[in-house]
Design a protein around this motif. Structure first.
Motif, PDB file in Angstrom:
ATOM      1  N   VAL A  77       0.823  -1.219   0.000  1.00 47.79           N
ATOM      2  CA  VAL A  77       0.000   0.000   0.000  1.00 47.79           C
ATOM      3  C   VAL A  77       0.854   1.265   0.000  1.00 47.79           C
ATOM      4  O   VAL A  77       0.320   2.367  -0.074  1.00 47.79           O
ATOM      5  CB  VAL A  77      -0.985   0.011   1.192  1.00 47.79           C
ATOM      6  N   ASN A  78       2.176   1.131   0.089  1.00 55.59           N
ATOM      7  CA  ASN A  78       3.088   2.270   0.188  1.00 55.59           C
ATOM      8  C   ASN A  78       4.322   2.000  -0.670  1.00 55.59           C
ATOM      9  O   ASN A  78       5.243   1.326  -0.227  1.00 55.59           O
ATOM     10  CB  ASN A  78       3.483   2.479   1.652  1.00 55.59           C
ATOM     11  N   PRO A  79       4.364   2.508  -1.903  1.00 57.56           N
ATOM     12  CA  PRO A  79       5.471   2.172  -2.799  1.00 57.56           C
ATOM     13  C   PRO A  79       6.850   2.554  -2.268  1.00 57.56           C
ATOM     14  O   PRO A  79       7.841   1.925  -2.619  1.00 57.56           O
ATOM     15  CB  PRO A  79       5.144   2.929  -4.087  1.00 57.56           C
ATOM     16  N   SER A  80       6.928   3.539  -1.394  1.00 52.45           N
ATOM     17  CA  SER A  80       8.243   3.927  -0.861  1.00 52.45           C
ATOM     18  C   SER A  80       8.787   2.885   0.118  1.00 52.45           C
ATOM     19  O   SER A  80       9.974   2.890   0.439  1.00 52.45           O
ATOM     20  CB  SER A  80       8.192   5.307  -0.200  1.00 52.45           C
ATOM     21  N   GLY A  81       7.933   1.958   0.579  1.00 55.44           N
ATOM     22  CA  GLY A  81       8.379   0.903   1.478  1.00 55.44           C
ATOM     23  C   GLY A  81       8.927  -0.322   0.766  1.00 55.44           C
ATOM     24  O   GLY A  81       9.413  -1.264   1.400  1.00 55.44           O
ATOM     25  N   LEU A  82       8.884  -0.332  -0.556  1.00 58.63           N
ATOM     26  CA  LEU A  82       9.344  -1.477  -1.348  1.00 58.63           C
ATOM     27  C   LEU A  82      10.874  -1.565  -1.318  1.00 58.63           C
ATOM     28  O   LEU A  82      11.546  -0.606  -1.663  1.00 58.63           O
ATOM     29  CB  LEU A  82       8.861  -1.303  -2.794  1.00 58.63           C
ATOM     30  N   PRO A  83      11.445  -2.698  -0.889  1.00 59.53           N
ATOM     31  CA  PRO A  83      12.903  -2.849  -0.861  1.00 59.53           C
ATOM     32  C   PRO A  83      13.442  -3.116  -2.267  1.00 59.53           C
ATOM     33  O   PRO A  83      13.753  -4.251  -2.633  1.00 59.53           O
ATOM     34  CB  PRO A  83      13.124  -4.035   0.082  1.00 59.53           C
ATOM     35  N   VAL A  84      13.560  -2.046  -3.073  1.00 57.55           N
ATOM     36  CA  VAL A  84      13.887  -2.168  -4.496  1.00 57.55           C
ATOM     37  C   VAL A  84      15.223  -2.854  -4.742  1.00 57.55           C
ATOM     38  O   VAL A  84      15.429  -3.453  -5.800  1.00 57.55           O
ATOM     39  CB  VAL A  84      13.858  -0.787  -5.196  1.00 57.55           C
ATOM     40  N   PHE A  85      16.126  -2.820  -3.783  1.00 56.84           N
ATOM     41  CA  PHE A  85      17.476  -3.374  -3.961  1.00 56.84           C
ATOM     42  C   PHE A  85      17.503  -4.892  -4.006  1.00 56.84           C
ATOM     43  O   PHE A  85      18.520  -5.485  -4.354  1.00 56.84           O
ATOM     44  CB  PHE A  85      18.427  -2.848  -2.881  1.00 56.84           C
ATOM     45  N   VAL A  86      16.387  -5.575  -3.665  1.00 53.41           N
ATOM     46  CA  VAL A  86      16.344  -7.040  -3.775  1.00 53.41           C
ATOM     47  C   VAL A  86      15.473  -7.511  -4.939  1.00 53.41           C
ATOM     48  O   VAL A  86      15.288  -8.709  -5.122  1.00 53.41           O
ATOM     49  CB  VAL A  86      15.891  -7.725  -2.453  1.00 53.41           C
ATOM     50  N   PHE A  87      14.956  -6.576  -5.750  1.00 54.27           N
ATOM     51  CA  PHE A  87      14.119  -6.914  -6.900  1.00 54.27           C
ATOM     52  C   PHE A  87      14.860  -6.632  -8.199  1.00 54.27           C
ATOM     53  O   PHE A  87      15.451  -5.562  -8.373  1.00 54.27           O
ATOM     54  CB  PHE A  87      12.822  -6.088  -6.898  1.00 54.27           C
ATOM     55  N   ASP A  88      14.789  -7.572  -9.133  1.00 51.19           N
ATOM     56  CA  ASP A  88      15.298  -7.372 -10.483  1.00 51.19           C
ATOM     57  C   ASP A  88      14.468  -6.265 -11.147  1.00 51.19           C
ATOM     58  O   ASP A  88      13.256  -6.177 -10.924  1.00 51.19           O
ATOM     59  CB  ASP A  88      15.154  -8.689 -11.268  1.00 51.19           C
ATOM     60  N   ASP A  89      15.102  -5.421 -11.948  1.00 51.14           N
ATOM     61  CA  ASP A  89      14.374  -4.330 -12.610  1.00 51.14           C
ATOM     62  C   ASP A  89      13.317  -4.837 -13.586  1.00 51.14           C
ATOM     63  O   ASP A  89      12.393  -4.104 -13.918  1.00 51.14           O
ATOM     64  CB  ASP A  89      15.348  -3.393 -13.332  1.00 51.14           C
ATOM     65  N   GLU A  90      13.437  -6.082 -14.047  1.00 47.56           N
ATOM     66  CA  GLU A  90      12.444  -6.656 -14.955  1.00 47.56           C
ATOM     67  C   GLU A  90      11.600  -7.724 -14.262  1.00 47.56           C
ATOM     68  O   GLU A  90      11.063  -8.631 -14.902  1.00 47.56           O
ATOM     69  CB  GLU A  90      13.131  -7.221 -16.191  1.00 47.56           C
ATOM     70  N   CYS A  91      11.459  -7.597 -12.959  1.00 46.02           N
ATOM     71  CA  CYS A  91      10.640  -8.529 -12.186  1.00 46.02           C
ATOM     72  C   CYS A  91       9.197  -8.496 -12.699  1.00 46.02           C
ATOM     73  O   CYS A  91       8.695  -7.456 -13.127  1.00 46.02           O
ATOM     74  CB  CYS A  91      10.679  -8.121 -10.708  1.00 46.02           C
ATOM     75  N   ARG A  92       8.538  -9.658 -12.636  1.00 47.58           N
ATOM     76  CA  ARG A  92       7.117  -9.760 -12.982  1.00 47.58           C
ATOM     77  C   ARG A  92       6.306  -9.814 -11.698  1.00 47.58           C
ATOM     78  O   ARG A  92       6.587 -10.620 -10.806  1.00 47.58           O
ATOM     79  CB  ARG A  92       6.866 -11.006 -13.814  1.00 47.58           C
ATOM     80  N   PHE A  93       5.290  -8.961 -11.608  1.00 52.03           N
ATOM     81  CA  PHE A  93       4.415  -8.861 -10.440  1.00 52.03           C
ATOM     82  C   PHE A  93       3.015  -9.248 -10.880  1.00 52.03           C
ATOM     83  O   PHE A  93       2.403  -8.561 -11.694  1.00 52.03           O
ATOM     84  CB  PHE A  93       4.418  -7.432  -9.898  1.00 52.03           C
TER      85      PHE A  93
END
Length: 197
Positions: A77-93
């Motif tokens: 519910v809060n995009p700023s809380g997403l730990p982007v450093f553990v996700f591939d930039d082309e991740c599928r959600f």
């Protein structure tokens, strides 16, 4: 349930009508080497690079960052809380109503769905799936959508499965299942708000 008039054309009519009833949230098309299965309804732009990545983490280390992102960061519910450093930039959600390819696009989709001040994620459990490059979490989520009439989504349960890359250790897929159907999610977009418990 909409039924067709029999024969193969009836099945086509049924599918078209059901697609027309799909939840009007955020569907995404194709981007990068992974392919989404839905048609774009909201422009989320091209996938771009997001932050510096932490490569080579163990599944347990990635799990801890995901736990923090869900529990403290409230990232559903809060995009700023997403730990982007553990996700591939082309991740599928993927979830029952959305199919987004690209971390930057997913962040944008999160930012237009829930009002973070009136929504909450409750993490129930999170664990590494033994013998696999996967992490599984169970959660409850409820809140207010950012649509003009501010509809409420009563608390529902979900299971999210994260798949990690063998090469980088980054999350390459986030797949959610809910205790409500896509049709129920659509209905909730028209539900007047009540105080969340």
């Amino acid at each position: 349930v909409v039924s067709g008039s029999g024969g193969s054309s009836g099945g086509v009519v049924r599918r078209r009508r059901l697609l027309a009833l799909a939840p009007p949230l955020v569907f995404l098309g194709r981007s990068g080497r992974r392919k989404a299965e839905a048609t774009p309804l909201v422009p989320l732009g091209r996938a771009t690079r997001v932050g510096t990545k932490r490569l080579g983490l163990s599944p347990s280390e990635v799990m801890e960052y995901l736990r923090q992102g869900l529990q403290e960061g409230q990232y559903f519910v809060n995009p700023s809380g997403l730990p982007v450093f553990v996700f591939d930039d082309e991740c599928r959600f993927k979830d029952p109503t959305n199919d987004v390819v690209g971390l930057s696009r997913y962040q944008k989709a999160l930012g237009i769905l829930f009002d973070e001040s009136k929504s909450k994620v409750k993490l129930e459990s999170i664990e590494v799936v033994e013998g696999e490059q996967k992490i599984k979490a169970r959660y409850l989520l409820g809140g207010t959508l950012k649509l003009p009439w501010r509809p409420c989504v009563p608390e529902y349960g979900g299971v999210v499965t994260y798949t990690l890359s063998d090469e980088t250790g980054l999350v390459v897929s986030q797949d959610q299942e809910w205790t409500i159907s896509a049709a129920e999610a659509l209905r909730e977009t028209f539900t007047p708000c009540r105080a969340l418990s």
